[in-house]
Write a protein that holds these residues in place. Structure first.
Motif, PDB file in Angstrom:
ATOM      1  N   PHE A 205     -21.293 -15.696  -4.084  1.00  0.00           N
ATOM      2  CA  PHE A 205     -20.658 -15.594  -5.199  1.00  0.00           C
ATOM      3  C   PHE A 205     -19.640 -16.774  -5.191  1.00  0.00           C
ATOM      4  CE2 PHE A 205     -19.195 -12.915  -2.437  1.00  0.00           C
ATOM      5  CZ  PHE A 205     -17.979 -13.221  -2.162  1.00  0.00           C
ATOM      6  N   SER A 206     -19.091 -16.881  -6.116  1.00  0.00           N
ATOM      7  CA  SER A 206     -17.660 -18.170  -5.888  1.00  0.00           C
ATOM      8  C   SER A 206     -16.704 -17.074  -6.570  1.00  0.00           C
ATOM      9  CB  SER A 206     -18.538 -19.283  -6.925  1.00  0.00           C
ATOM     10  OG  SER A 206     -18.643 -18.902  -8.740  1.00  0.00           O
ATOM     11  N   ILE A 207     -15.437 -18.481  -5.587  1.00  0.00           N
ATOM     12  CA  ILE A 207     -13.999 -17.466  -5.814  1.00  0.00           C
ATOM     13  C   ILE A 207     -13.321 -18.803  -5.842  1.00  0.00           C
ATOM     14  CG2 ILE A 207     -13.782 -16.380  -4.749  1.00  0.00           C
ATOM     15  CD1 ILE A 207     -12.812 -17.645  -2.520  1.00  0.00           C
ATOM     16  N   ASN A 208     -13.090 -18.950  -6.924  1.00  0.00           N
ATOM     17  CA  ASN A 208     -11.878 -20.231  -8.229  1.00  0.00           C
ATOM     18  C   ASN A 208     -10.686 -20.295  -7.203  1.00  0.00           C
ATOM     19  OD1 ASN A 208     -13.904 -20.448 -10.250  1.00  0.00           O
ATOM     20  ND2 ASN A 208     -13.784 -19.675 -10.640  1.00  0.00           N
ATOM     21  N   GLY A 209      -9.694 -21.519  -7.583  1.00  0.00           N
ATOM     22  CA  GLY A 209      -8.547 -21.713  -7.051  1.00  0.00           C
ATOM     23  C   GLY A 209      -7.643 -22.968  -7.340  1.00  0.00           C
ATOM     24  N   VAL A 210      -6.734 -22.688  -6.729  1.00  0.00           N
ATOM     25  CA  VAL A 210      -5.695 -24.061  -7.182  1.00  0.00           C
ATOM     26  C   VAL A 210      -4.895 -24.445  -5.397  1.00  0.00           C
ATOM     27  CG1 VAL A 210      -3.495 -22.526  -7.248  1.00  0.00           C
ATOM     28  CG2 VAL A 210      -3.756 -25.004  -7.952  1.00  0.00           C
ATOM     29  N   GLY A 211      -5.132 -25.758  -5.169  1.00  0.00           N
ATOM     30  CA  GLY A 211      -4.437 -26.233  -3.761  1.00  0.00           C
ATOM     31  C   GLY A 211      -3.264 -27.211  -4.736  1.00  0.00           C
ATOM     32  N   ILE A 212      -2.433 -26.749  -3.533  1.00  0.00           N
ATOM     33  CA  ILE A 212      -1.442 -28.315  -3.282  1.00  0.00           C
ATOM     34  C   ILE A 212      -1.537 -29.578  -2.429  1.00  0.00           C
ATOM     35  CG2 ILE A 212       0.514 -28.904  -3.085  1.00  0.00           C
ATOM     36  CD1 ILE A 212       1.620 -26.154  -4.770  1.00  0.00           C
ATOM     37  N   ASP A 213      -2.060 -30.612  -1.961  1.00  0.00           N
ATOM     38  CA  ASP A 213      -2.340 -31.423  -0.937  1.00  0.00           C
ATOM     39  C   ASP A 213      -0.613 -32.113  -0.561  1.00  0.00           C
ATOM     40  OD1 ASP A 213      -4.372 -30.087  -1.175  1.00  0.00           O
ATOM     41  OD2 ASP A 213      -5.595 -31.458  -2.881  1.00  0.00           O
ATOM     42  N   TYR A 214      -1.120 -32.753   0.751  1.00  0.00           N
ATOM     43  CA  TYR A 214      -0.466 -33.678   1.127  1.00  0.00           C
ATOM     44  C   TYR A 214      -1.177 -34.285   1.349  1.00  0.00           C
ATOM     45  CZ  TYR A 214       2.500 -36.896   3.328  1.00  0.00           C
ATOM     46  OH  TYR A 214       3.658 -37.665   4.638  1.00  0.00           O
ATOM     47  N   ILE A 215      -1.211 -36.319   1.636  1.00  0.00           N
ATOM     48  CA  ILE A 215      -1.977 -36.730   3.126  1.00  0.00           C
ATOM     49  C   ILE A 215      -1.280 -37.941   2.450  1.00  0.00           C
ATOM     50  CG2 ILE A 215      -4.045 -38.496   2.532  1.00  0.00           C
ATOM     51  CD1 ILE A 215      -4.152 -34.954   2.734  1.00  0.00           C
ATOM     52  N   HIS A 216      -1.545 -38.158   3.836  1.00  0.00           N
ATOM     53  CA  HIS A 216      -1.061 -39.568   4.578  1.00  0.00           C
ATOM     54  C   HIS A 216      -2.121 -40.498   5.009  1.00  0.00           C
ATOM     55  CE1 HIS A 216       1.215 -42.335   6.163  1.00  0.00           C
ATOM     56  NE2 HIS A 216       1.340 -42.584   7.347  1.00  0.00           N
TER      57      HIS A 216
ATOM     58  N   VAL B 178      -1.835 -31.650   4.601  1.00  0.00           N
ATOM     59  CA  VAL B 178      -2.736 -29.801   4.594  1.00  0.00           C
ATOM     60  C   VAL B 178      -2.731 -30.392   3.781  1.00  0.00           C
ATOM     61  CG1 VAL B 178       0.056 -30.005   4.489  1.00  0.00           C
ATOM     62  CG2 VAL B 178      -1.436 -27.998   5.404  1.00  0.00           C
ATOM     63  N   LYS B 179      -3.780 -29.141   3.369  1.00  0.00           N
ATOM     64  CA  LYS B 179      -4.125 -28.653   2.146  1.00  0.00           C
ATOM     65  C   LYS B 179      -3.692 -27.150   2.306  1.00  0.00           C
ATOM     66  CE  LYS B 179      -7.335 -32.820   1.172  1.00  0.00           C
ATOM     67  NZ  LYS B 179      -9.152 -32.578   0.675  1.00  0.00           N
ATOM     68  N   ALA B 180      -2.684 -27.005   0.989  1.00  0.00           N
ATOM     69  CA  ALA B 180      -3.047 -25.589   0.780  1.00  0.00           C
ATOM     70  C   ALA B 180      -3.732 -24.964  -0.344  1.00  0.00           C
ATOM     71  CB  ALA B 180      -1.796 -24.736   0.916  1.00  0.00           C
ATOM     72  N   THR B 181      -4.633 -23.876  -0.591  1.00  0.00           N
ATOM     73  CA  THR B 181      -5.092 -23.487  -1.441  1.00  0.00           C
ATOM     74  C   THR B 181      -5.244 -21.440  -1.580  1.00  0.00           C
ATOM     75  OG1 THR B 181      -7.089 -24.688  -0.755  1.00  0.00           O
ATOM     76  CG2 THR B 181      -7.592 -22.763  -2.449  1.00  0.00           C
ATOM     77  N   LEU B 182      -5.021 -21.219  -2.908  1.00  0.00           N
ATOM     78  CA  LEU B 182      -4.844 -19.979  -2.826  1.00  0.00           C
ATOM     79  C   LEU B 182      -6.128 -20.030  -4.129  1.00  0.00           C
ATOM     80  CD1 LEU B 182      -3.234 -17.085  -3.124  1.00  0.00           C
ATOM     81  CD2 LEU B 182      -1.729 -17.994  -5.470  1.00  0.00           C
ATOM     82  N   SER B 183      -6.522 -18.899  -3.749  1.00  0.00           N
ATOM     83  CA  SER B 183      -7.841 -18.373  -4.622  1.00  0.00           C
ATOM     84  C   SER B 183      -8.196 -17.074  -4.895  1.00  0.00           C
ATOM     85  CB  SER B 183      -9.302 -18.782  -3.634  1.00  0.00           C
ATOM     86  OG  SER B 183      -9.496 -20.569  -3.248  1.00  0.00           O
ATOM     87  N   PHE B 184      -9.228 -17.353  -6.645  1.00  0.00           N
ATOM     88  CA  PHE B 184      -8.502 -15.241  -6.921  1.00  0.00           C
ATOM     89  C   PHE B 184     -10.469 -14.864  -7.197  1.00  0.00           C
ATOM     90  CE2 PHE B 184      -5.120 -17.699  -7.804  1.00  0.00           C
ATOM     91  CZ  PHE B 184      -3.502 -16.669  -6.972  1.00  0.00           C
ATOM     92  N   TYR B 185     -10.521 -13.754  -7.122  1.00  0.00           N
ATOM     93  CA  TYR B 185     -11.909 -13.160  -7.557  1.00  0.00           C
ATOM     94  C   TYR B 185     -11.255 -11.903  -8.477  1.00  0.00           C
ATOM     95  CZ  TYR B 185     -17.137 -11.703  -7.231  1.00  0.00           C
ATOM     96  OH  TYR B 185     -17.801 -10.992  -6.852  1.00  0.00           O
ATOM     97  N   SER B 186     -12.221 -11.467  -9.578  1.00  0.00           N
ATOM     98  CA  SER B 186     -13.150 -10.508  -9.922  1.00  0.00           C
ATOM     99  C   SER B 186     -13.531 -10.233 -10.577  1.00  0.00           C
ATOM    100  CB  SER B 186     -11.605 -10.657 -11.544  1.00  0.00           C
ATOM    101  OG  SER B 186     -11.251  -9.394 -11.675  1.00  0.00           O
ATOM    102  N   ARG B 187     -13.938  -8.740 -10.252  1.00  0.00           N
ATOM    103  CA  ARG B 187     -15.598  -8.591 -11.299  1.00  0.00           C
ATOM    104  C   ARG B 187     -15.193  -7.189 -11.250  1.00  0.00           C
ATOM    105  NH1 ARG B 187     -21.295  -9.193  -7.939  1.00  0.00           N
ATOM    106  NH2 ARG B 187     -23.017  -7.589  -8.999  1.00  0.00           N
ATOM    107  N   GLU B 188     -16.190  -7.416 -12.986  1.00  0.00           N
ATOM    108  CA  GLU B 188     -16.558  -5.563 -13.408  1.00  0.00           C
ATOM    109  C   GLU B 188     -17.526  -5.081 -13.594  1.00  0.00           C
ATOM    110  OE1 GLU B 188     -14.311  -4.876 -17.004  1.00  0.00           O
ATOM    111  OE2 GLU B 188     -12.422  -6.202 -16.202  1.00  0.00           O
ATOM    112  N   ASP B 189     -17.702  -4.330 -12.849  1.00  0.00           N
ATOM    113  CA  ASP B 189     -19.754  -3.019 -12.452  1.00  0.00           C
ATOM    114  C   ASP B 189     -19.082  -1.867 -13.397  1.00  0.00           C
ATOM    115  OD1 ASP B 189     -20.534  -5.578 -11.090  1.00  0.00           O
ATOM    116  OD2 ASP B 189     -19.086  -5.202  -9.938  1.00  0.00           O
ATOM    117  N   CYS B 190     -20.475  -1.689 -14.370  1.00  0.00           N
ATOM    118  CA  CYS B 190     -20.243  -0.790 -14.816  1.00  0.00           C
ATOM    119  C   CYS B 190     -21.824   0.233 -13.920  1.00  0.00           C
ATOM    120  CB  CYS B 190     -21.096  -0.771 -16.387  1.00  0.00           C
ATOM    121  SG  CYS B 190     -20.841   1.450 -16.948  1.00  0.00           S
ATOM    122  N   ALA B 191     -21.371   1.516 -13.666  1.00  0.00           N
ATOM    123  CA  ALA B 191     -22.781   2.326 -13.096  1.00  0.00           C
ATOM    124  C   ALA B 191     -23.115   3.233 -13.594  1.00  0.00           C
ATOM    125  CB  ALA B 191     -22.356   2.582 -11.748  1.00  0.00           C
TER     126      ALA B 191
END
Length: 244
Positions: free
Chosen positions: A67-78, A94-107
């Motif tokens: 599975f894949s997760i999506n996120g947003v990053g804030i980067d600083y490069i020299h 430095v590259k900081a990344t905050l990612s999120f995942y959500s999934r719904e199932d029904c059984a």
């Protein structure tokens, strides 16, 4: 051909084609203009950017899905200039990344009983990581010096800081049950092999397009070290930023 192979092919093609393009674009310029451009190109630079980051978790565990997760990053490069005569750089930052995942199932409690209670499950988790890249980059300047392309190849030192999940069980009577867990906690994960690692070493390849101070870039990379036993990760990112 999957997206990662397409991206790698495109970046390698750009890397091979740019020296000829840059030479063609510079034809006919005066010596003074060329000297000024080279002096400008070899200067060190800083860049801040924001990124869309997609991370794919691939597993060899039986009955487990990728599975894949999506996120947003804030980067600083020299970019440190490595030569006084041509635009070769060592990039880090430095590259900081905050990612999120959500999934719904029904059984179903019992698929053979039409009156059985439906069970709805929702799984969510969030991750926070910080990576230190170490890249070798080369700047190819085009047209009048306002446009440049910078392909790069490098290593990625990634620190997984936070990874918290939650499962919510909602039967028809809306009586919710919640279970929270930490991906780094052996007790929560049930097995030390299922726990995520705090550090990963990987590699990446990418290319950036600069127009004056503005930047847009693409990158793809994978990790040498597994995230957990039999779990590997790969990352694709699109960035927009500003050079100063």
């Amino acid at each position: 051909m999957n997206n990662s192979k397409i991206l790698l092919t495109a970046i390698l093609a750009i890397s091979c084609a740019m020296p000829a393009a840059a030479q063609f674009a510079n034809t006919g310029n005066t010596t003074t203009t060329t000297t000024t451009r080279v002096a400008r190109d070899i200067n060190p630079y800083d860049r801040v950017s924001v990124s869309y980051v997609n991370t794919m978790l691939s597993t060899d565990v039986k009955n487990a899905d990728d599975f894949s997760i999506n996120g947003v990053g804030i980067d600083y490069i020299h970019g440190f200039s490595l030569s006084k005569s041509f635009p070769l750089y060592l990039e880090t930052g430095v590259k900081a990344t905050l990612s999120f995942y959500s999934r719904e199932d029904c059984a179903f409690a019992n698929i053979w009983d039409d009156d059985a209670e439906n069970k709805d499950f929702k799984t969510t988790f969030q991750t926070l990581s910080a990576a230190i890249p170490l890249n070798l980059a080369y700047k190819f300047t085009l047209t009048n010096g306002e446009v440049s392309i910078v392909p790069y190849l490098g290593l990625n030192f990634k620190f997984n800081i936070m990874a918290n999940g939650k499962e919510v069980y909602e039967p028809d009577d809306d009586d919710k049950e919640k279970e929270k867990y930490d991906f780094f906690d052996k007790k929560d994960m049930g097995d030390k092999d299922a726990c995520w690692k705090r550090f990963q070493l990987g590699w990446h390849i990418g290319a950036g397009l600069n127009y004056r101070q503005f930047y847009i870039g693409l990158s793809y990379g994978t990790d040498f070290m597994e995230l957990a036993k039999k779990v590997n990760t790969s990352t694709f990112a699109v960035s927009v930023g500003y050079n100063f």
